[in-house]
Design an enzyme around this catalytic site. Sequence first.
Site, PDB file in Angstrom:
ATOM      1  N   THR A 185       0.945  42.088  -9.765  1.00  0.00           N
ATOM      2  CA  THR A 185       2.404  41.721  -9.480  1.00  0.00           C
ATOM      3  C   THR A 185       2.961  43.237  -9.111  1.00  0.00           C
ATOM      4  OG1 THR A 185       3.168  42.176 -11.536  1.00  0.00           O
ATOM      5  CG2 THR A 185       2.471  39.806 -10.914  1.00  0.00           C
ATOM      6  N   GLU A 330       1.578  35.124  -8.175  1.00  0.00           N
ATOM      7  CA  GLU A 330       0.910  34.300  -9.033  1.00  0.00           C
ATOM      8  C   GLU A 330       0.657  32.943  -8.476  1.00  0.00           C
ATOM      9  OE1 GLU A 330       3.308  36.360  -9.728  1.00  0.00           O
ATOM     10  OE2 GLU A 330       3.680  36.807 -11.942  1.00  0.00           O
ATOM     11  N   LYS A 439      25.658  37.376 -16.678  1.00  0.00           N
ATOM     12  CA  LYS A 439      26.051  36.624 -17.370  1.00  0.00           C
ATOM     13  C   LYS A 439      27.637  37.179 -17.693  1.00  0.00           C
ATOM     14  CE  LYS A 439      21.544  35.637 -18.681  1.00  0.00           C
ATOM     15  NZ  LYS A 439      20.604  36.722 -18.275  1.00  0.00           N
ATOM     16  N   TRP A 444      27.495  31.991 -15.544  1.00  0.00           N
ATOM     17  CA  TRP A 444      26.604  32.799 -14.435  1.00  0.00           C
ATOM     18  C   TRP A 444      27.121  33.028 -13.319  1.00  0.00           C
ATOM     19  CZ3 TRP A 444      21.123  30.142 -14.875  1.00  0.00           C
ATOM     20  CH2 TRP A 444      20.671  30.107 -16.268  1.00  0.00           C
TER      21      TRP A 444
HETATM   22  P1  ADP Z   1       7.314  40.745  -8.157  1.00  0.00           P
HETATM   23  O1  ADP Z   1       7.719  39.969  -9.154  1.00  0.00           O
HETATM   24  O2  ADP Z   1       6.897  42.166  -8.616  1.00  0.00           O
HETATM   25  O3  ADP Z   1       8.690  41.146  -7.184  1.00  0.00           O
HETATM   26  P2  ADP Z   1       6.328  39.107  -6.123  1.00  0.00           P
HETATM   27  O4  ADP Z   1       6.217  39.719  -4.851  1.00  0.00           O
HETATM   28  O5  ADP Z   1       5.041  38.331  -6.801  1.00  0.00           O
HETATM   29  O6  ADP Z   1       6.333  40.452  -7.146  1.00  0.00           O
HETATM   30  O7  ADP Z   1       7.562  38.525  -6.521  1.00  0.00           O
HETATM   31  C1  ADP Z   1       7.868  37.159  -6.803  1.00  0.00           C
HETATM   32  C2  ADP Z   1       9.172  36.845  -6.969  1.00  0.00           C
HETATM   33  O8  ADP Z   1       9.977  37.208  -5.594  1.00  0.00           O
HETATM   34  C3  ADP Z   1       9.791  35.584  -7.315  1.00  0.00           C
HETATM   35  O9  ADP Z   1       9.324  35.021  -8.563  1.00  0.00           O
HETATM   36  C4  ADP Z   1      11.036  35.432  -6.852  1.00  0.00           C
HETATM   37  O10 ADP Z   1      11.887  35.888  -7.676  1.00  0.00           O
HETATM   38  C5  ADP Z   1      11.368  36.393  -5.617  1.00  0.00           C
HETATM   39  N1  ADP Z   1      11.261  35.389  -4.551  1.00  0.00           N
HETATM   40  C6  ADP Z   1      10.190  35.405  -3.519  1.00  0.00           C
HETATM   41  N2  ADP Z   1      10.330  34.790  -2.459  1.00  0.00           N
HETATM   42  C7  ADP Z   1      11.849  34.486  -2.677  1.00  0.00           C
HETATM   43  C8  ADP Z   1      12.929  33.618  -1.864  1.00  0.00           C
HETATM   44  N3  ADP Z   1      12.472  33.078  -0.694  1.00  0.00           N
HETATM   45  N4  ADP Z   1      14.019  33.776  -2.394  1.00  0.00           N
HETATM   46  C9  ADP Z   1      14.301  34.299  -3.391  1.00  0.00           C
HETATM   47  N5  ADP Z   1      13.466  34.910  -4.308  1.00  0.00           N
HETATM   48  C10 ADP Z   1      12.302  34.907  -3.797  1.00  0.00           C
END
Ligand code: ADP
Length: 545
Positions: A185, A330, A439, A444
Amino acid sequence: MLSTMQDEPLSLATLLNYAATFQGDATVSTWTGAGVRTMTFREMGADAARLANALRGFGIGEGDRVGTFMWNNNEHMVAYVGVPAMGAVLHALNIRLFPEQLVYVANHAEDQVVIVDGTLVPLFAQYLPSLKTVRHVVVANGDPAALTAPAGVQVHDYAELLAAQPDTFDFPVIDERSASGMCYTSGTTGDPKGVVYSHRSNWLHAAQVCAPNGMGFTAEDTILAIVPLFHANAWGLPYAALMSGSNVLMPDRFLQPAPLLEMMAAVKPTFAAAVPTIWGGVLAGLAAAPQDISHLRTCVVGGAAVPPSMMHAFEEKFGVTLLHAWGMTETSPLGTVSHAPPGVEGEQRWAYRYTQGKFPAGVQARLVADDGSVVPADGESLGELEVRGPWITGSYYSPDGAQVDPDKFDGGWLRTGDVGKISPDGYLTLVDRSKDVIKSGGEWISSVDLENAVVGHPAVAEAAVIAIPDPKWDERPLVAVVLAQDAEAEPAQLRAFLADKFAKWQLPEHWTFVPEIPKTSVGKFDKKRLRAQHAAGDLTITTLP
Ligand code: ADP
């Protein structure tokens, strides 16, 4: 009763063999700054076999990790297909990680070989002495002599190495549940954690990416893969391209808006994939120098929420559909894709397209409240999104079998850390990451909603919102704004612009203007760093009455 069906494993070797033969005329091209260098899938298959032979010569066998430290280019694609096909595990290293994180993930994964781009050799040279398990470094498109090898490490030239190998390889038949690749990640909210994909998960995921309710690839597509191959399993694009016979255009290191637009003009891709910050840059580039980009049928955008104003700008000014999608490292990463349902038109259609999208059959989803109860998918109730399915990870990689971050898993479900709602027809709307939501007085405020609204103001190029401590309300939003070129705006004007879109208590009073928003290694807003800048007193804040 068992079926009569053959128990043929879903293997990336079979997929590579298919692509190199029956899709053999499809191409992978890499932008050179002035044009492209191109290989057919047939040639890619031959190079993958050569690479597999070379790796076997190094003693690499099933399950051994082979790292890449590369831009998106032809050689990276060869590694993406050849390494897993031979039974080894591809670990695409994120070239933009902080040094200690990069060293940590390469050692944690126990990479034995790393394939490095010539232009990245000076950067990689700083890490190499700290990489404990690396025995061979292969330099592609560069001078291996530029790398001083520590004792016990051999450095090779990619082209010379491959030229000396046979162009066939007897790819082994392996258990489809075996590891094929791994990704860490990107550490947007914490330390990098390793996710290990299998042949089976990548195969099934690729089929969903190709499906019409995924990205709908066909052999008529040319996919501009801007998303780095090291980010979240490259969004599944390489294996989906093998399956669909789509051409692939790789931008190499030319990732600024101007060269991206130049390569689009030259190659005319039909499809492109990148995070929203890239598209924001492309939009600004187009404003400065308009160009026809209607050859793009669709751009898939994910990794962070896509502002509706960005979707409208692409559609209305350039005739290009931005397809919103949600996923995580993931989840391989495809989790949802926002195609609107048939027969829905006008505003309602847009409302569907703004959502993160609809879950495909392979992704089961539920929302869980703070007390652990499951909340209904009624389009209103909020909860943390949990998912499960054949391309969702069930744990994080651990070399010694110890559980890593077990709190992220909930009885077979992956806890995403994302908060949102799900409509009865299966569309996900994310409110925020649980770590980013503000918060305020027990209620929220979604940082994403505020960002999307602020960036809709014509004077704003980028906006990121973080929570800052507040003695009365616990937390209040702070809006960091990057103004568009030559534009001016006062905080009061920007707040007035939001007035009809939010409840009064949600309207932010704290504003700061910054030259740029810090970005993560994969180009998302880096709110951790923004928070640190605020905590260090580095931001000049205007507080409205
Ligand atoms: P990191 O967690 O380090 O950024 P990732 O690239 O795997 O690594 O990111 C996944 C996260 O990115 C998701 O859990 C979410 O929070 C965010 N995310 C991905 N796609 C979207 C989307 N279309 N809209 C909002 N958030 C998104």
